[in-house]
Write a protein that holds these residues in place. Sequence first.
Motif, PDB file in Angstrom:
ATOM      1  N   HIS A   1      -0.621   3.740   0.529  1.00  0.00           N
ATOM      2  CA  HIS A   1       0.193   4.067  -0.566  1.00  0.00           C
ATOM      3  C   HIS A   1      -0.593   3.461  -1.642  1.00  0.00           C
ATOM      4  CE1 HIS A   1       3.401   5.739   1.162  1.00  0.00           C
ATOM      5  NE2 HIS A   1       3.684   6.313   0.085  1.00  0.00           N
ATOM      6  N   LEU A   2      -2.092   3.350  -1.362  1.00  0.00           N
ATOM      7  CA  LEU A   2      -3.017   2.556  -2.485  1.00  0.00           C
ATOM      8  C   LEU A   2      -3.864   3.787  -2.813  1.00  0.00           C
ATOM      9  CD1 LEU A   2      -3.794   0.211  -4.148  1.00  0.00           C
ATOM     10  CD2 LEU A   2      -5.682  -0.064  -2.325  1.00  0.00           C
TER      11      LEU A   2
ATOM     12  N   ASN B   1      -4.178  11.219  -5.911  1.00  0.00           N
ATOM     13  CA  ASN B   1      -2.951  11.574  -5.164  1.00  0.00           C
ATOM     14  C   ASN B   1      -1.713  10.492  -5.468  1.00  0.00           C
ATOM     15  OD1 ASN B   1      -5.082  12.244  -3.662  1.00  0.00           O
ATOM     16  ND2 ASN B   1      -3.952  12.194  -1.734  1.00  0.00           N
ATOM     17  N   ALA B   2      -2.015   9.715  -6.373  1.00  0.00           N
ATOM     18  CA  ALA B   2      -0.911   8.881  -7.133  1.00  0.00           C
ATOM     19  C   ALA B   2       0.098   9.820  -7.909  1.00  0.00           C
ATOM     20  CB  ALA B   2      -1.503   7.655  -8.196  1.00  0.00           C
ATOM     21  N   LEU B   3      -0.672  11.057  -8.513  1.00  0.00           N
ATOM     22  CA  LEU B   3       0.324  11.887  -9.343  1.00  0.00           C
ATOM     23  C   LEU B   3       1.505  12.172  -8.391  1.00  0.00           C
ATOM     24  CD1 LEU B   3      -2.374  14.103 -11.152  1.00  0.00           C
ATOM     25  CD2 LEU B   3      -1.210  12.166 -12.111  1.00  0.00           C
ATOM     26  N   LEU B   4       1.416  12.618  -7.223  1.00  0.00           N
ATOM     27  CA  LEU B   4       2.393  13.079  -6.245  1.00  0.00           C
ATOM     28  C   LEU B   4       3.095  11.865  -5.711  1.00  0.00           C
ATOM     29  CD1 LEU B   4       0.421  16.163  -4.656  1.00  0.00           C
ATOM     30  CD2 LEU B   4       2.326  16.237  -6.679  1.00  0.00           C
TER      31      LEU B   4
ATOM     32  N   TRP C   1       5.599   5.974  -4.906  1.00  0.00           N
ATOM     33  CA  TRP C   1       5.276   4.324  -5.160  1.00  0.00           C
ATOM     34  C   TRP C   1       4.047   4.114  -5.019  1.00  0.00           C
ATOM     35  CZ3 TRP C   1       4.184   0.917  -1.037  1.00  0.00           C
ATOM     36  CH2 TRP C   1       4.391   1.326   0.273  1.00  0.00           C
ATOM     37  N   SER C   2       3.304   2.796  -5.268  1.00  0.00           N
ATOM     38  CA  SER C   2       1.930   2.650  -5.054  1.00  0.00           C
ATOM     39  C   SER C   2       1.907   1.109  -4.664  1.00  0.00           C
ATOM     40  CB  SER C   2       1.148   2.744  -6.217  1.00  0.00           C
ATOM     41  OG  SER C   2       0.120   1.902  -6.295  1.00  0.00           O
ATOM     42  N   LEU C   3       1.224   0.706  -3.794  1.00  0.00           N
ATOM     43  CA  LEU C   3       0.947  -0.802  -3.403  1.00  0.00           C
ATOM     44  C   LEU C   3       0.144  -1.453  -4.745  1.00  0.00           C
ATOM     45  CD1 LEU C   3      -0.842  -0.280   0.003  1.00  0.00           C
ATOM     46  CD2 LEU C   3       1.208  -1.214  -0.284  1.00  0.00           C
ATOM     47  N   ARG C   4      -0.229  -0.877  -5.629  1.00  0.00           N
ATOM     48  CA  ARG C   4      -0.938  -1.609  -6.637  1.00  0.00           C
ATOM     49  C   ARG C   4       0.318  -2.191  -7.698  1.00  0.00           C
ATOM     50  NH1 ARG C   4      -3.810  -1.094 -11.157  1.00  0.00           N
ATOM     51  NH2 ARG C   4      -6.184  -1.342 -10.951  1.00  0.00           N
ATOM     52  N   GLU C   5       1.727  -1.880  -7.382  1.00  0.00           N
ATOM     53  CA  GLU C   5       2.586  -2.457  -8.088  1.00  0.00           C
ATOM     54  C   GLU C   5       2.590  -4.075  -7.647  1.00  0.00           C
ATOM     55  OE1 GLU C   5       4.698  -1.074 -10.456  1.00  0.00           O
ATOM     56  OE2 GLU C   5       3.304   0.482 -10.197  1.00  0.00           O
ATOM     57  N   ALA C   6       2.129  -4.300  -6.447  1.00  0.00           N
ATOM     58  CA  ALA C   6       2.192  -5.693  -5.991  1.00  0.00           C
ATOM     59  C   ALA C   6       1.239  -6.516  -6.700  1.00  0.00           C
ATOM     60  CB  ALA C   6       2.179  -5.703  -4.491  1.00  0.00           C
TER      61      ALA C   6
ATOM     62  N   ALA D   1     -15.547  17.518   7.100  1.00  0.00           N
ATOM     63  CA  ALA D   1     -15.624  16.774   8.247  1.00  0.00           C
ATOM     64  C   ALA D   1     -15.157  15.366   7.958  1.00  0.00           C
ATOM     65  CB  ALA D   1     -17.184  16.537   8.657  1.00  0.00           C
ATOM     66  N   ILE D   2     -14.932  14.983   6.851  1.00  0.00           N
ATOM     67  CA  ILE D   2     -14.409  13.635   6.485  1.00  0.00           C
ATOM     68  C   ILE D   2     -13.199  13.191   7.230  1.00  0.00           C
ATOM     69  CG2 ILE D   2     -14.040  12.155   4.412  1.00  0.00           C
ATOM     70  CD1 ILE D   2     -15.844  13.949   2.744  1.00  0.00           C
ATOM     71  N   PRO D   3     -13.419  12.163   8.058  1.00  0.00           N
ATOM     72  CA  PRO D   3     -12.035  11.471   8.605  1.00  0.00           C
ATOM     73  C   PRO D   3     -11.327  10.563   7.261  1.00  0.00           C
ATOM     74  CG  PRO D   3     -14.383  10.055   8.786  1.00  0.00           C
ATOM     75  CD  PRO D   3     -14.598  11.051   8.261  1.00  0.00           C
ATOM     76  N   SER D   4     -10.067  10.268   7.877  1.00  0.00           N
ATOM     77  CA  SER D   4      -9.386   9.567   6.720  1.00  0.00           C
ATOM     78  C   SER D   4      -9.926   8.052   6.713  1.00  0.00           C
ATOM     79  CB  SER D   4      -7.916   9.602   7.038  1.00  0.00           C
ATOM     80  OG  SER D   4      -7.424   9.403   8.487  1.00  0.00           O
ATOM     81  N   HIS D   5      -9.701   7.556   5.538  1.00  0.00           N
ATOM     82  CA  HIS D   5     -10.101   6.109   5.163  1.00  0.00           C
ATOM     83  C   HIS D   5      -9.353   5.237   6.296  1.00  0.00           C
ATOM     84  CE1 HIS D   5     -10.311   2.244   3.009  1.00  0.00           C
ATOM     85  NE2 HIS D   5     -11.380   2.808   2.376  1.00  0.00           N
ATOM     86  N   PRO D   6     -10.375   4.300   6.739  1.00  0.00           N
ATOM     87  CA  PRO D   6      -9.801   3.180   7.891  1.00  0.00           C
ATOM     88  C   PRO D   6      -8.631   2.679   7.436  1.00  0.00           C
ATOM     89  CG  PRO D   6     -11.942   2.537   6.954  1.00  0.00           C
ATOM     90  CD  PRO D   6     -11.729   3.910   6.365  1.00  0.00           C
ATOM     91  N   LEU D   7      -8.391   2.229   6.352  1.00  0.00           N
ATOM     92  CA  LEU D   7      -7.080   1.791   5.822  1.00  0.00           C
ATOM     93  C   LEU D   7      -6.153   2.566   5.344  1.00  0.00           C
ATOM     94  CD1 LEU D   7      -8.372  -1.236   3.974  1.00  0.00           C
ATOM     95  CD2 LEU D   7      -7.631  -1.344   6.326  1.00  0.00           C
ATOM     96  N   GLY D   8      -6.300   4.049   5.232  1.00  0.00           N
ATOM     97  CA  GLY D   8      -5.627   4.906   4.559  1.00  0.00           C
ATOM     98  C   GLY D   8      -5.660   5.031   2.967  1.00  0.00           C
ATOM     99  N   VAL D   9      -6.577   4.361   2.424  1.00  0.00           N
ATOM    100  CA  VAL D   9      -6.528   4.582   0.847  1.00  0.00           C
ATOM    101  C   VAL D   9      -6.907   5.851   0.645  1.00  0.00           C
ATOM    102  CG1 VAL D   9      -8.039   3.641  -1.113  1.00  0.00           C
ATOM    103  CG2 VAL D   9      -7.534   2.199   0.824  1.00  0.00           C
ATOM    104  N   LYS D  10      -6.321   6.405  -0.410  1.00  0.00           N
ATOM    105  CA  LYS D  10      -6.583   7.656  -1.033  1.00  0.00           C
ATOM    106  C   LYS D  10      -7.308   7.926  -2.274  1.00  0.00           C
ATOM    107  CE  LYS D  10      -3.100   9.559   1.962  1.00  0.00           C
ATOM    108  NZ  LYS D  10      -2.069   8.302   2.276  1.00  0.00           N
ATOM    109  N   PRO D  11      -7.761   8.873  -2.549  1.00  0.00           N
ATOM    110  CA  PRO D  11      -8.412   8.955  -3.958  1.00  0.00           C
ATOM    111  C   PRO D  11      -7.232   9.091  -4.967  1.00  0.00           C
ATOM    112  CG  PRO D  11      -8.930  11.001  -2.558  1.00  0.00           C
ATOM    113  CD  PRO D  11      -8.130  10.196  -1.759  1.00  0.00           C
TER     114      PRO D  11
END
Length: 489
Positions: free
Chosen positions: A125-126, A33-36, A39-44, A20-30
């Motif tokens: 993408h975080l 998921n970076a493996l697939l 690119w990632s927002l973390r680069e910035a 039942a878990i909705p998606s994170h309000p900012l879209g952040v993912k575990p």
Amino acid sequence: MPDITSLPGHPEGTSSVHEAIPSHPLGVKPSGNALLATWSLREAIGPFKRLPDELILTLLEFFDGPSLLRVGRTCKAFYAFTRAEELWKALFVSSELSTFTWRRTWRSTYLNLPASKVPMVDCSHLFSDALYRPFNCAHIALEPFVSNIPTRNQIARFQDLSPDEFLADWTDRPFILTEPVKAWPVYKEWTVGTLLSRYSQTKFRAEAVDWTLRTYGDYMADNSDESPLYLFDRGFVSKMGLTVGPPDQTPEAAYWPPTCFGEDLFSVLGSDRPDRQWLIVGPERSGSKFHKDPNATSAWNAVLRGPKYWIMFPSGEKQHPPPGVYVSEDQSEVTSPLSIAEWLLGFHAEARRTPGCVEGICDEGEILHVPSGWWHLVVNLEPSIAITQNFIPRSHLCAALDFLSSKADQVSGFRKDVRDPYQRFLDGMRQTHPDLLDQALEELQKKADGKKRKWDEIVRGKTGDEAADENAGGFSFGFGDDGSDVEVP
Ligand SMILES: O=C(O)CCC(=O)C(=O)O
Ligand SMILES: [Fe+2]
């Protein structure tokens, strides 16, 4: 964060925990998921990307509100980090703001931001467990953890018990009584709504804050905290103008302790007794992490609204703390850094298999007995109102004396001017229950002697009898005094 739904064979790795878990309000993912991802927002975040996310969050704990806002404007990744609710909760609590409106999140409340002013920033993408975990934990389904309780773990249930039955068989075992609370006026009358209509401007203690019930009600109805703020107020009887007492003597009583629990030996302390009763209110998912009740007391916990799930483990020197709980050697420090949801995800399955585990749901109108020294974790399955009271039945007098004397640094709940609770309790008991006190002190002395004999056996390779003979002769190998670790006058 491993996705436990995908782990074959994990007893709770069923999709029902997470489904039942909705998606994170900012879209952040575990993080996984970076493996697939390409690119990632973390680069910035430049050189900061070498730091683990947990460390970035720890650094941000040193920032004040305006600084957090400025950091958050530098890039989407830092925006997501500065949205972490724990940061704003800490700022809010330390600000001691007295007039404010609860606005769904700690950040919006601290900044007094209406929902329309909270931007929807796409941070999909975080990939960060540190940011995703609290959100995930705030939304897992509780049902899989509290259902299918193995028969051997199930807590005993009775309509009621007599004081003699309680004393003879049940002071060391948890149980639920289904009947006594149903006669209480507070059970018949109290809902969150009726309390709000009568006490909306009354302030109650909720962890580190004193809030009006109005504000707490707003919080209860609209928050997504991983560990919701829990109202736990020891002054509710006077704040709410309640009368407590046996209904035959006090017809206006709002509630009364069930007769089965009998006397409370801390009553001999009169107004010097430690804190005794608490009103407990909280939303679904709120609750109490693993702990033992203070001063070796037993307790009852009466549920007026909203069922509670309990998981409990026995006391005893040889008994380990529950899985996932770590205590210092003297048991003064309990380390359970995990939230209730994290503990459920990580340790519940193992706990359920551990010998001694007792579990059950205490429903509205029922009351649960927590024996002295038992570990317990409690989670509210719906918005909840409960009253709890701590007491010392005569069969735990020895444990209470032992605690007050040998763990003086852990004694809690006494007014500061009660300087020596142990001596005060001894005096009170001597005046009112001299025989009971002598018996308990004798029992304590026997325990102390037993420990000393064991020590002698270990240190000097003596048999129990040899060690006993030497002790009788006045010799003792100890730490300067009589070698025992309990103080017996
Ligand atoms: O209702 C709860 O959260 C549990 C309170 C508690 O620990 C107790 O009554 O001993
Ligand atoms: Fe407790």
